[in-house]
Scaffold this active site. Structure first.
Site, short mmCIF file in Angstrom:
data_model
loop_
_atom_site.label_atom_id
_atom_site.label_comp_id
_atom_site.label_asym_id
_atom_site.label_seq_id
_atom_site.Cartn_x
_atom_site.Cartn_y
_atom_site.Cartn_z
N GLY A 21 9.85 -87.41 -58.62
CA GLY A 21 10.83 -88.28 -59.28
C GLY A 21 10.80 -89.71 -58.83
CD GLU A 22 11.05 -90.74 -53.38
OE1 GLU A 22 10.19 -91.54 -52.95
OE2 GLU A 22 11.74 -90.01 -52.65
CB ALA A 23 9.21 -95.64 -59.07
CB ILE A 53 5.65 -91.60 -60.61
CG1 ILE A 53 6.76 -90.52 -60.60
CG2 ILE A 53 5.02 -91.69 -61.98
CD1 ILE A 53 7.89 -90.81 -61.55
#
Length: 1732
Positions: free
Chosen positions: A814-816, A819
């Protein structure tokens, strides 16, 4: 008419020319008659000019009728000559339905009668005419019934065309035309017509595909396609650039109504819309808007013409778009984009249409028939139900094969076919023929060379198209594959029609596979369709809620498994994972009860295939990259068979039947199992000494089962460890990797590649954790991510498709930042494999990130305003190295994401979407690299043991639960069959723990364990009786496999025994004490055990009653009467049903053959036999405890009898059993403190075992007879109570096995038992009989048992039981021992040279072996200790050992000489004398030994007798005078016999003085003579004899001169100075030794003389006078002894004394061996010391 000279009539048809003419004439008359009933032809022409203007249809018939009978040479007549008029009637729109029907009947008759065949001239031409006419049939509508009749006849004719002899001459276009026509008919009219047409359609498919085996694979014509760039469409489709040759490919197409909610009403000018193959496969095109029917792309003829003129694709699309705007009447016939659609959409549609290719024939559009009458015919394409159609041109050589060797298979390109409509507006119920009318006397035939896609007219005489072949079948099969896909997003009515269409397509596919499935694998294109299109569509269709659809799908998959399983390895596993398992798991996946039931029925059908489960296990469960299909299916069946808080349902029984089918298949193969015993139930563990790189494991030979089976087991071991590692990883990633390092599946020092392969290949990993792991900034994690990403193959994939495939392996974090790391690795790898679309990898990265953001925007419910296409394109401008990406690419990505979300992987199975298109692509790619399909032999259990080790636990539990809940007989029988099958498998593969668990489960159902119900209650319980029967059946069949389960089986046996249900003996033989007889080989063990237990229990209770049949029956009725007894003790009456139940129980128990368990125990494996013995011991309880109850004692007796019976029947393996049996008997005997039946039986059974086994196992005698020591340790009270029985058993043991008792310890035990009976009044007699049996036969007495026998005989001699007679007999036995000693001495002395006189103990001729045996026996005897005589140092020779035995015997006899009974004393003295005189035979030369004899045996015996004579009363010791005389005779005889040896001893003088002292003492105690010779008379004579012999041997010689003062007195002086001579006659000396006449020479000193005598050879005198004196002395001594023997008042000389005396007179003739003196010096002094 002229024609080729070939036969026109079909060969073998049986028709002649006149017959054909008559038949055709009849048909002509019928057609004309019906036509004239019509008003149009009712008026006959009356004038010539009217006849010339007559209707051509009638005119043709009249012309044909004139010529018909003029044709004499029918073989030259072409079929078109007599069929053309009928075909023209069929084509005509002016004819009514009855007329058309009669014409069709005529054509059908000609085809059915096989009037012509493929060899007939013009057959191909006429077949084409027939198909063209029938498929273009039109007629006036009169009534619905006649219309349906005509349609039905059309189907009949078309079917006849395919099935007749000329059917193979049909062209590809003809076949496709037939199929299209039948499809239209099948979905237009009433239900009856539909069902009939569907059935006929199946027959047509069978007829077509029945020829598949005739085609060679080379006829496929497959060519390697050129490079293609695939692009995945939003709905999952792939658009790929098709090579130019594919335009003429002639791909089949379909026609249908609009899909996405658009009905035919929305397009009033259309007669139907064409549904493309792409629509059937993947759903509607994503560019469809709300106002445009989503019909799939196609091209109009206008667009085709423009494209052929060389215009570009964009120009073609622009022209087509303009034409759409201008032509408002085109409607749905033009399937290009609407005027409101953007150019990009039109471009996509046009591109898809061009890639698909076109039909070869273009039918005119816009033909106006508004003024024509209502005309009916073959239903038009697109008429209101969904009517799929096929294009009519299939070239022989089709390029662009779907099967691309050497590369991962991709789905076939979307080849859209546009079949223009030919209907006129406003004309309902009319369909223009799919071929131009034949009225123009020309046929439209497709070009077969593929150079053109347009049909052209050809003259009638032109060469027809070649017969249809493999390309036609391929395209038909492709069409059938697309036909089964259900509609998506349709309303209920359309969904129902779609399901009908799917059912229809499935039925057709099933028909094709039935007749040609075995030939599919020979043709790559068909095989490619099966492995890709067909299976993918089957998986999609199988998710339908329609049970018929699911049933048909399963039937097709089953047929494919039978024919093509070698090519469907991953497809089969995926089908069960995503279709069957999901449907069978019910509500978990939203399936209904009916779907769950249907899925279980499907699974049941597969389970009944002998090798299906084995194939699944070998190809899926043993493959690291696949799921455990076999394990999942078996767990599903076992889980669904459990009724949870509910009664049994159909689902439970279906699951049970499927599970039993799997087990039964294994059981059928179990007979061929060869698993070695003792290998256990678990799979073998492989010691991975080093890191194996599990992703590179390879098999050496896939063709050799012995090789690949071991490889699969190794790989399964690795997979199992990987799964365990995955489980650890899901809890703690660090510990998971450490575990894998510990089991050597990962290297000691982790490297990114190994970890990446673990993540990629291991199923069951937590995908959330994987995503988090990949997103970490650690350098090692990033390296793992890069290695993980490189394992994907994105070649030829669109970006969105690659992303879908990539993100299915893990869940995107979920963390940018995380990703970003993941997408950066993805973009880099994607750019490496697909660099054509991007300038650098950064562009791929940005676009990938944008796609992820778009996916979130479009499918996140919290986002209210969705991103538009333009916004998405605008957001991605200038990202490709400052340039824009292609707009069509971005548009495609937008609609693909908008329509189908990129689903992130979830850990919840219910949330998984199933088989997505990306997953399917991945499956196809993996299928190219996977290992070959391994087909397991249905008759050999190659992997059954490994499979069964997985399912046995749940299977036994499931069967047990169903058996517990079931009530109907069929289900119970199925469960019993399952139990027996499990037992068979377990036994065949030596899975002992499985077998024991099965036995435990079954025994619980018997209600015999821990249940006190009586026999009748057991008989009324059907389940209990069935379970009991099953328990004993598997125990009898597979007893070798039972281990701990024996305890449960024996518990059941004991319970049956307590209920009185075991078999009983009809007759029982008993001994005097009421004890049952021994077990015999032919008798019933259980009957014997039950009788023994009953007898023992009754004896213990003081009721020694018969234990026969009446006693057992009485017990049974007592149990019966005990039912329902009230608290007041009243007995319930015996009902008839209870008696019947009791009888059923008895019959069942008898049928169980329980007795065979113990009778056949000799055939059991040794491990099982040992467990049986231990179970018998354990189940008998603790008999050594005090206060044991009667019931417990009965059980112990019963088990002990069974234990002994099993022991006796396994005499060959007694060493295995005896330690446990001996320990059990020892616990019973050793703990016994009072008499009891159990102790009695234990002791007696112990003796019986020895009796029975010793003759068969000589080498085990020591082990067995050591157990007799238990009897010696019996408590005195117990031993006294059972002494008589014990002794009788000992007697039998001795008589049967005396030759097998060899050990000194054993002999001591046996003789000790016999000696103990000497004082028992009842046991003495059999004990003495046993001893007599041993000692009477010389061969039974050996140096080994000499001492034990002597001790036992001494005990009986001393005992008073049996009186004097028994004691005297005992002395005789002792005397025989001395004789044996003499014989043994001779044997030793004889040596190997003198074989004539040497003999062994057994009486056999002497030999080296016999001598060695004797030496060994004597040596063993020498080591035996006795308490009466102190032990000497270790004897150095066998001779000395015999002398030691002789001394011990003499000591024992000397003890008996003191017996109170006169006869016993006297006989003992005689025996002692005989024994001592045997010293001659023993060659006892040492004087010291003889001094020892006198000091320790002779003198003490005489002293004790003299003391008794003085102190004991005359009443107690009668006849002492005679005893004393015999004692003196013994003294004199022995002294004289061995005088030489005595004189050689330095202390001889003291010995001589001691002799004189005893003579003096006896002389003083002499009483007055009463009868015979008195002591006063006897002693002087004895002394005289001794003196004369001594003088004769120069031992006692007169002195020459008295010794000087200080010198030792001489023997002469010592003799005459003794006081005894003062009591004798004063002239005794002078009378015996008169003075010499001349003075002799001075003698040597006494000591020196004695030394000289010692050195002088024995028997040699000093001169003639000495020799004479010695002879006279010996003679006088012999006479004295003889005289004394005559005057004995009581007793008699001992038998054999004469022989001994004679032997004693013999001179010594054997010199002492060299070194004897040294031995004597070393041994005599220690012996003397010990004796003292």
């Amino acid at each position: 008419m002229a024609g080729p000279q070939v036969a026109s009539l079909a060969e073998g048809s049986g028709w002649t020319g006149p017959q054909i003419a008559c038949m055709v004439n009849t048909e002509i008359n019928q057609v004309m008659a019906v036509m004239r009933q019509n008003a149009r032809w009712a008026v006959a022409p009356r004038y010539l000019e009217e006849e010339l203007g007559e209707d051509p249809l009638l005119r043709d018939f009249k012309i044909l009728r004139r010529k018909l009978f003029t044709w004499q040479d029918w073989p030259k007549v072409k079929p078109t000559d007599y069929l053309t008029p009928f075909l023209e009637v069929i084509r005509s729109e002016e004819t009514s339905a009855p007329i058309t029907g009669v014409a069709l009947s005529a054509v059908h008759k000609v085809l059915s009668y096989e009037i012509f065949d493929a060899k007939t001239a013009g057959a191909a031409e006429v077949m084409h005419f027939i198909v063209d006419a029938v498929t273009g049939c039109k007629f006036e509508v009169t009534d619905p019934a006649s219309e349906e009749v005509v349609l039905l006849k059309i189907l009949q004719v078309l079917l006849a065309c395919l099935k007749c002899g000329a059917g193979p001459l049909l062209s590809n276009a003809d076949v496709i035309n037939i199929i299209n026509t039948c499809l239209r008919v099948a979905f237009t009219k009433g239900e009856l017509l539909q069902r009939t047409s569907c059935q006929m359609m199946q027959d047509m498919v069978r007829a077509i595909f029945a020829r598949l085996h005739e085609f060679e694979p080379a006829e496929d014509g497959s060519t390697q396609p050129g490079p293609a760039v695939a692009s995945e469409q939003p709905d999952g489709r792939v658009l790929e650039s098709v090579p130019s040759g594919a335009i003429a490919e002639g791909i089949l197409s379909t026609a249908s109504t609009p899909r996405s909610g658009h009905s035919a009403a929305s397009t009033p000018k259309s007669r139907g819309a064409i549904r493309s193959i792409a629509d059937i496969r993947f759903g509607p095109h994503p560019t469809a808007t709300e106002g445009t029917p989503d019909d799939g792309p196609s091209l109009t003829p206008r667009a085709l013409k423009a494209f052929e003129e060389g215009k570009s694709l964009v120009e073609v699309v622009e022209e087509e778009t303009s034409a759409v705007k201008e032509d408002s009447t085109l409607g749905a016939d033009s399937l290009g984009p609407s005027d409101s659609a953007p150019v990009s959409e039109a471009l996509a549609a046009a591109g898809a249409g061009i890639a698909a290719g076109f039909d070869a024939a273009v039918t005119a559009v816009g033909e106006a028939v508004s003024t024509a009458p209502v005309v009916a015919g073959v239903p038009e394409a697109g008429a209101a139900p969904i009517v799929p159609t096929l294009s009519e041109s299939v070239p022989d050589d089709t390029s662009g094969s779907d099967a691309v060797s050497g590369a991962p298979p991709l789905p076939p390109p979307v080849r859209v076919r546009a079949e223009p409509s030919d209907a006129s507006a406003g004309t309902s119920g009319t369909v223009v023929a799919s071929q131009p009318s034949a009225a123009a006397e020309s046929l439209t035939a497709p070009l077969e060379n593929g150079d053109s896609a347009q049909k052209q007219p050809a003259p009638a005489a032109s060469v027809q198209a070649s017969p249809y072949g493999l390309p036609c079948l391929v395209e038909v099969f492709r069409f059938l594959c697309t036909l089964i896909v259900p509609e998506d997003g349709a309303d209920k009515a359309q969904q129902h029609d779609s399901e009908d269409l799917s059912i229809f397509g499935l039925a057709l596919l099933s028909a094709a596979i039935e007749v040609a499935g075995g030939s599919f694998e020979k043709h790559p294109r068909i095989l490619a369709l099966v492995t890709d299109d067909l299976f993918r569509n089957l998986m999609q269709t199988g998710q339908s809620s329609n049970l018929l659809v699911l049933s048909l799908v399963s039937g097709i998959v089953l047929a494919l498994y039978q024919h093509l399983k070698h090519h469907l390895k991953l497809q089969m596993a995926a089908f069960f994972e995503f279709v069957v398992l999901r449907a069978a798991q019910g509500k978990f996946y939203g399936a209904t009860y009916e779907q769950q039931e249907a899925a279980l029925e499907i699974l049941q059908d597969f389970c009944r295939q002998p090798s299906f489960m084995a194939d699944m296990y070998a190809n899926a469960d043993c493959d690291i990259t696949c799921s455990n299909t076999f394990e999942d299916l078996s767990n599903l069946l076992s889980k669904n068979a459990f009724p949870v808080n509910a009664p049994l349902s159909a689902l439970h029984l279906l699951s049970l039947e499927g599970l039993l089918a799997v087990i039964q298949c294994m059981a059928d193969r179990a007979d061929n199992a060869s698993t070695p015993a003792g290998s256990g139930s678990s799979s073998p563990d492989y010691n991975l000494e080093e890191f194996p790189q599990f992703w590179n494991l390879k098999c050496d030979n896939w063709n050799d089962p012995t090789v690949w089976v071991d490889f699969l087991r190794r790989r399964k071991y690795v997979k199992r460890r990987l799964m365990i590692g995955a489980d650890h990883f899901n809890r703690d990633p660090k510990k998971g990797l450490e575990f894998l390092q510990g089991v050597r599946l990962l290297p000691e020092k982790l490297d990114p590649e190994s970890v990446a392969f673990f993540f990629r290949m291991t199923p069951g990993l937590n995908k959330n954790l994987l995503g988090e792991y990949f997103g970490e900034p650690d350098a090692f994690n990033i390296s793992v991510l890069e290695c993980f990403t490189k394992q994907f193959n994105f070649t030829g994939m669109a970006l969105d498709g690659a992303l879908r495939t990539y993100l299915e392996a893990f869940r995107l974090p979920g963390e940018a930042q995380k990703i970003s790391r993941v997408l950066e690795a993805f973009a880099s790898h994607y750019y490496e494999q697909c660099p054509q679309n991007f300038a650098h990898k950064d562009a791929a990265y940005v676009l990938s990130y944008s796609v992820i953001m778009l996916n979130t925007d479009q499918h996140n419910g919290q986002v209210k305003r969705k991103m538009t296409e333009e916004e998405f394109i605008r957001n991605n401008r200038k990202i490709n190295d400052g340039k824009d990406l292609p707009r069509d690419m971005l548009t495609h990505l937008y609609y693909s994401i908008a329509k189908n979300e990129i689903r992130m992987s979830s850990e919840s199975l219910a949330a998984e979407p199933g088989m997505t298109y990306s997953r399917w692509l991945d499956l196809l790619r993996r299928s190219q690299a996977t290992t070959p399909f391994l087909s397991c032999d249905p008759t050999k259990p190659l992997l059954d043991r490994d499979m069964f080790s997985v399912i046995w636990g749940p299977s036994i539990a499931a069967i047990s639960v169903v058996f517990d809940h079931a009530d109907d007989a069929d289900t119970l029988q199925q469960c019993m069959a399952g139990f027996l099958a499990v037992a068979k498998i377990s036994a065949a593969h030596h899975m002992e723990d499985v077998f024991d668990n099965l036995v435990v489960s079954l025994c619980k159902f018997t209600t015999l364990i821990g249940n006190d119900k009586a026999a009748v209650a057991f008989g009324e319980n059907t389940k209990a009786r069935m379970a009991t029967s099953a328990v004993f059946e598997i125990a009898n069949r597979h007893g070798d496999t039972i281990r701990s389960g024996w305890r449960n089986i024996l518990d059941c046996v004991i319970r049956l025994h307590k209920l009185g249900l075991l078999p009983t003996r009809r007759e029982q033989s008993q001994n005097g004490q009421g004890r049952p007889s021994d077990n015999q080989e032919g008798s019933s063990i259980l009957a014997n055990a039950a009788a023994a237990a009953a007898a023992g229990t009754q004896a213990g209770m003081g009721r020694r009653k018969s234990a026969g049949i009446f006693g057992t029956v009485s017990r049974q009725f007592q149990n019966l009467l005990s039912l329902d007894a009230g608290a007041d003790g009243e007995r319930s009456t015996i009902a008839e049903h209870q008696l019947a139940a009791h009888q059923r129980t008895l019959a069942m128990v008898e049928a169980c053959r329980i007795d065979d368990l113990f009778t056949d125990s000799k055939f059991l494996h040794k491990a099982s036999l040992l467990q049986l013995v231990k179970a018998l011991i354990n189940v008998s309880g603790k008999p050594h405890q005090k206060n044991i109850s009667t019931e417990e004692e009965d059980t112990a007796l019963f088990c002990l009898d069974l234990l002994i019976a099993v022991t006796l029947r396994n005499r060959d393996r007694i060493l295995l059993l005896w330690p446990a049996v001996h320990e059990h008997l020892a616990s019973i005997v050793g703990s016994a403190q009072s008499p009891s039946p159990l102790v009695e039986k234990a002791v007696l059974d112990l003796l019986r075992v020895c009796q029975r086994l010793l003759p068969y196992k000589e080498d085990l005698g020591d082990e067995l007879l050591k157990s007799l020591q238990l009897v010696l340790r019996l408590d005195a009270r117990v031993a006294d109570a059972y002494a008589e029985r014990i002794t009788r058993e000992m007697l039998q043991l001795v008589k049967s096995s005396v030759t097998y008792i060899r050990s000194p310890v054993l002999w001591k035990t046996v003789c000790s038992l016999l000696a103990a009976t000497a004082r028992h009044p009842e046991a003495a007699e059999p004990g003495f009989e046993a001893l007599t049996f041993i000692m009477q036969d010389a061969k039974h007495v050996t140096p080994v048992n000499f001492m034990p026998c002597m001790d036992a005989a001494l005990a009986f001699a001393e005992g008073r039981v049996g009186g004097v007679e028994r004691s005297v007999k005992s002395l005789d036995l002792l005397a025989s021992l001395s004789t044996n000693l003499g014989h043994w001495a001779k044997t030793l002395n004889a040596g190997q040279a003198d074989t004539a006189t040497s003999a062994s103990i057994s009486g056999a001729p002497a030999s080296d072996a016999a001598r060695e045996a004797l030496d060994q026996a004597v040596s063993e005897a020498a080591s035996t200790s006795a308490t009466d005589v102190p032990q000497s140092p270790r004897l150095t020779s066998e001779k000395e050992a015999l002398i030691d035995l002789w001394l011990r015997l003499s000591v024992g006899l000397g003890r008996i000489c003191l017996d109170q009974r006169e006869d016993v004393r006297n006989n003992a003295l005689e025996c002692l004398q005989r024994s001592l005189l045997q010293g001659e035979a023993l060659d006892v030369r040492s004087g010291k030994v003889w001094v020892r004899v006198f000091d320790q045996i002779v003198f003490p015996t005489l002293d004790e007798l003299l003391d008794l004579a003085h102190k004991a009363s005359a009443k107690s010791y009668r006849g002492m005078e005679g005893t004393l005389r015999r004692a003196m005779v013994l003294l004199s005889r022995v002294y004289l016999q061995f005088l030489t040896q005595l004189a050689s001893n330095p202390g001889f003088a003291n010995l001589w003085v001691a002799v004189l002292n005893r003579a003096e003492g006896y002389l003083k105690s002499s009483a007055p003579r009463s009868a015979g010779i008195s002591m006063a008379e006897n002693i002087p004579e004895l002394l005289k004899n001794m003196l004369l012999v001594m003088n004769a041997r120069s031992i006692l010689v007169p002195e020459v001169a008295p010794p000087a003062e200080g010198e030792a007195p001489t023997l002469w002086s010592l003799t005459w100075q003794h006081p005894i001579f003062r009591s004798l006659d004063p002239h005794f000396r002078e009378d015996l030794f008169p003075p010499p006449k001349a003075a002799p020479s001075q003698p040597a000193p006494a000591v020196e003389q004695a030394g000289a005598e010692e050195k002088q050879p024995e028997g040699v005198s000093t001169g003639p006078v000495a020799e004479a004196a010695e002879a006279v002395g010996e003679k006088a001594a012999d006479a004295s002894v003889a005289e004394e023997s005559k005057v004995l008042v009581e007793g008699s000389p001992v038998e054999g004394s004469k022989d001994v005396a004679e032997e004693g007179t013999k001179p010594e003739d054997v010199d002492v061996a060299e070194g004897y003196e040294k031995v004597e010096k070393e041994m005599v002094e220690p012996i003397k010391t010990n004796v003292t």
